[in-house]
Enzyme design. Structure first.
Site, mmCIF file in Angstrom:
data_model
loop_
_atom_site.group_PDB
_atom_site.id
_atom_site.type_symbol
_atom_site.label_atom_id
_atom_site.label_comp_id
_atom_site.label_asym_id
_atom_site.label_seq_id
_atom_site.Cartn_x
_atom_site.Cartn_y
_atom_site.Cartn_z
ATOM 1 N N CYS A 1 72.672 1.645 58.163
ATOM 2 C CA CYS A 1 71.968 2.855 58.087
ATOM 3 C C CYS A 1 72.749 4.036 58.724
ATOM 4 C CB CYS A 1 70.522 2.618 58.928
ATOM 5 S SG CYS A 1 69.433 4.065 58.829
ATOM 6 N N CYS B 1 67.832 8.231 65.338
ATOM 7 C CA CYS B 1 67.531 6.971 65.740
ATOM 8 C C CYS B 1 68.202 6.350 66.668
ATOM 9 C CB CYS B 1 67.500 6.231 64.077
ATOM 10 S SG CYS B 1 66.249 4.444 64.396
ATOM 11 N N GLU C 1 65.138 15.299 57.881
ATOM 12 C CA GLU C 1 64.846 15.185 56.734
ATOM 13 C C GLU C 1 63.499 14.361 56.050
ATOM 14 O OE1 GLU C 1 68.415 13.820 54.525
ATOM 15 O OE2 GLU C 1 69.616 14.996 55.436
ATOM 16 N N ASN D 1 72.429 1.233 49.847
ATOM 17 C CA ASN D 1 72.767 2.801 49.310
ATOM 18 C C ASN D 1 73.998 3.284 50.145
ATOM 19 O OD1 ASN D 1 70.741 3.349 47.354
ATOM 20 N ND2 ASN D 1 69.444 3.351 49.153
ATOM 21 N N CYS E 1 67.093 5.617 50.588
ATOM 22 C CA CYS E 1 66.879 5.025 51.751
ATOM 23 C C CYS E 1 68.252 4.866 52.648
ATOM 24 C CB CYS E 1 66.496 3.441 51.572
ATOM 25 S SG CYS E 1 65.014 3.541 50.689
ATOM 26 N N CYS F 1 71.062 0.233 63.285
ATOM 27 C CA CYS F 1 71.221 -0.812 62.480
ATOM 28 C C CYS F 1 72.374 -0.623 61.819
ATOM 29 C CB CYS F 1 69.861 -0.676 61.379
ATOM 30 S SG CYS F 1 68.489 -1.079 62.243
ATOM 31 N N CYS G 1 58.573 10.446 51.772
ATOM 32 C CA CYS G 1 59.180 9.730 52.634
ATOM 33 C C CYS G 1 59.045 10.680 54.016
ATOM 34 C CB CYS G 1 60.295 9.105 52.245
ATOM 35 S SG CYS G 1 61.235 8.261 53.421
ATOM 36 N N GLY H 1 64.203 7.639 61.867
ATOM 37 C CA GLY H 1 63.742 7.298 62.998
ATOM 38 C C GLY H 1 62.818 6.064 62.766
ATOM 39 N N GLU H 2 62.558 5.643 64.141
ATOM 40 C CA GLU H 2 61.726 4.305 64.240
ATOM 41 C C GLU H 2 60.438 4.598 64.493
ATOM 42 O OE1 GLU H 2 61.646 0.751 63.644
ATOM 43 O OE2 GLU H 2 59.710 1.066 64.719
ATOM 44 N N SER I 1 61.392 -4.323 58.237
ATOM 45 C CA SER I 1 62.867 -4.360 57.656
ATOM 46 C C SER I 1 63.450 -5.761 58.283
ATOM 47 C CB SER I 1 63.617 -3.021 58.290
ATOM 48 O OG SER I 1 62.661 -1.961 57.708
ATOM 49 N N LEU I 2 63.472 -6.633 57.434
ATOM 50 C CA LEU I 2 63.892 -7.853 58.019
ATOM 51 C C LEU I 2 65.271 -8.033 57.602
ATOM 52 C CD1 LEU I 2 62.699 -10.770 59.041
ATOM 53 C CD2 LEU I 2 62.661 -11.311 56.940
ATOM 54 N N HIS I 3 65.846 -7.984 56.415
ATOM 55 C CA HIS I 3 67.389 -7.782 56.181
ATOM 56 C C HIS I 3 68.125 -9.144 56.359
ATOM 57 C CE1 HIS I 3 66.205 -3.789 55.543
ATOM 58 N NE2 HIS I 3 66.364 -3.482 56.779
HETATM 59 N N1 SAH Z 1 63.135 2.454 61.231
HETATM 60 C C1 SAH Z 1 62.269 1.972 60.288
HETATM 61 C C2 SAH Z 1 62.001 3.130 59.125
HETATM 62 C C3 SAH Z 1 63.409 3.609 58.399
HETATM 63 S S1 SAH Z 1 64.289 3.060 57.393
HETATM 64 C C4 SAH Z 1 62.605 0.803 59.674
HETATM 65 O O1 SAH Z 1 63.838 0.287 60.167
HETATM 66 O O2 SAH Z 1 61.747 0.121 58.847
HETATM 67 C C5 SAH Z 1 63.497 2.606 55.864
HETATM 68 C C6 SAH Z 1 64.151 1.552 55.270
HETATM 69 O O3 SAH Z 1 65.547 1.757 54.466
HETATM 70 C C7 SAH Z 1 64.325 0.227 56.015
HETATM 71 O O4 SAH Z 1 63.922 -0.885 55.393
HETATM 72 C C8 SAH Z 1 65.900 0.440 56.262
HETATM 73 O O5 SAH Z 1 66.413 -0.753 57.040
HETATM 74 C C9 SAH Z 1 66.330 0.856 54.933
HETATM 75 N N2 SAH Z 1 67.726 1.258 55.013
HETATM 76 C C10 SAH Z 1 68.436 1.862 56.017
HETATM 77 N N3 SAH Z 1 69.916 2.207 55.558
HETATM 78 C C11 SAH Z 1 69.899 1.738 54.196
HETATM 79 C C12 SAH Z 1 71.018 1.686 53.226
HETATM 80 N N4 SAH Z 1 72.068 2.296 53.609
HETATM 81 N N5 SAH Z 1 70.830 1.347 52.127
HETATM 82 C C13 SAH Z 1 69.409 0.727 51.721
HETATM 83 N N6 SAH Z 1 68.354 0.841 52.425
HETATM 84 C C14 SAH Z 1 68.611 1.109 53.745
#
Ligand code: SAH
Length: 372
Positions: free
Chosen positions: A124, A117, A97, A303, A346, A121, A110, A171-172, A225-227
């Site tokens: 995701c 992937c 997508e 999301n 996202c 995570c 995007c 993807g990463e 993507s720290l989180h």
């Molecule tokens: N793999 C890469 C790029 C793809 S994701 C990465 O991890 O950075 C792009 C962003 O969306 C990342 O910060 C990811 O963690 C975030 N993301 C993934 N799932 C999400 C969700 N359900 N709600 C909000 N953000 C999300």
């Protein structure tokens, strides 16, 4: 070269240096690179026969050895807020997508880098699809070319429809760095798509060797993507943290930041999940962790997608988290949710992945309690 499929070359993925190398091998002048690239990327011409300012013999050589071929668009969906999502068929047959987010003064594309992937995570939905394959350089840059052509029909009055590209689709990117790097180079090259390096962003879940390699070859913008502000929590949310913990990630980023010069910083992405990583205590921890680190923080309200038990925090909780960081002097933005009615926000991108990791069936079992 990564652009060779069987015996046929996909010239769409050729960078300026790839062209110069090929032309030198053929005993042709390097300035043809400029002409050919303008045809392919500025005028969207794919047939070498139409490239009238290059010699007939060169046109014939190129036609006989390959072509300029974009992935196929299988579906286009438009959200009520104008966000647009395309399903694109990769060579493997799976669908990835790509999403366009229009705003008043800019338009962000995007882009996906892999089919599925491998990182898984916990929050995701792409990860739940498992992994199939890397996209080629042509399939990555092809997404931008497809979007630009289509968007020029949708917005005939805009001189620039795509002002920003973020590698935040499926993807990463840093696990497909050999194909991502030339694609990013083409996005920024004036003979490619001429997008400023500030406005092309590679986002990573924290593949440290990839960041080190990136630092050796480019100064594209970087988002991580720290989180979570500590390893214990991050290990659960972003499992690759067990391999590359936070300290090593921030270390690699500090090295990378040297490429960015004084005015540019790294973006720290932080998905806010209700009751998981949104407490005042964690905001304070994050603030301490990032002290002195050249960054801006982007908070992403979680999301939801079918099957997840995570929830988005209330707007009050999100603002509270933001205010805590702002009070400590950080620049903090909250990402607006766009396109969630067409599952384009996202973390909602799933495509249609022919899963090679059997993760899809694993998650189906968890969601349905074994009834799948
Ligand atoms: N793999 C890469 C790029 C793809 S994701 C990465 O991890 O950075 C792009 C962003 O969306 C990342 O910060 C990811 O963690 C975030 N993301 C993934 N799932 C999400 C969700 N359900 N709600 C909000 N953000 C999300």
């Amino acid at each position: 070269m990564t652009n060779i499929v069987g015996k046929s070359v996909n010239y769409l993925g050729f960078t300026q240096s790839d062209w110069c190398e090929l032309l030198a091998e053929l005993g042709e002048k390097p300035f043809h690179a400029k002409q050919i690239m303008k045809w392919i990327h500025h005028r969207f011409v794919s047939d070498f026969g139409e490239m009238t300012d290059i010699s007939k013999s060169l046109r014939e050589y190129l036609t006989n050895h390959g072509g300029v071929s974009e992935p196929e668009v299988c579906q286009e969906l438009v959200s009520t807020d104008g966000t647009r999502k395309w399903l694109i068929k990769a060579a493997s047959g799976s669908l990835v997508e790509m999403v366009f987010i229009p705003e008043d003064s800019r338009g962000t594309l995007c882009v996906s880098s892999q089919v599925g992937c491998a990182l898984d995570c916990s929050f995701c939905s792409t990860g739940k699809q498992g992994f199939n394959s890397n996209l080629t350089t042509a399939e990555i840059i092809g997404q931008l070319r497809i979007a630009l052509r289509r968007l020029s029909e949708v917005y005939p009055d805009r001189t620039r429809t795509v002002t920003n590209v973020v590698m935040m689709g499926m993807g990463e990117p840093l696990l497909n760095i050999d194909n991502v790097l030339p694609a990013v180079e083409l996005m920024m090259d004036d003979l490619g798509y001429g997008i400023s390096k500030r406005k092309v962003t590679v986002s990573t879940a924290g593949v440290v060797p990839g960041i080190v390699k990136l630092a050796e070859s480019t100064d594209v913008s970087l988002a991580i993507s720290l989180h979570a502000p500590n390893d214990e929590l991050r290990d659960q949310l972003v499992p690759i943290n067990r391999k590359y913990p936070i300290a090593s990630l921030l270390d690699a980023c500090t090295t990378y930041a040297r490429n960015l010069g004084e005015k540019r910083t790294i973006t720290v992405e932080y998905v806010l999940i209700d009751g998981v990583n949104d407490s005042a205590e964690l905001a304070a921890q994050l603030s301490r962790l990032l002290q002195g680190f050249p960054c801006k923080i982007n908070l992403i309200p979680f999301n939801p997608y079918p099957g997840t038990t995570y929830k988005r925090p209330s707007m009050i909780a999100i603002r509270r988290f933001q205010d805590r960081l702002v009070a400590d002097g950080y620049s903090v933005t909250v990402r607006t949710t766009r396109g969630d009615d067409i599952q384009a926000a996202c973390g909602q991108l799933v495509g249609q992945v022919e899963d090679r990791t059997r993760r899809q069936s694993h998650y189906k079992t968890i969601v349905t309690g074994g009834a799948a």
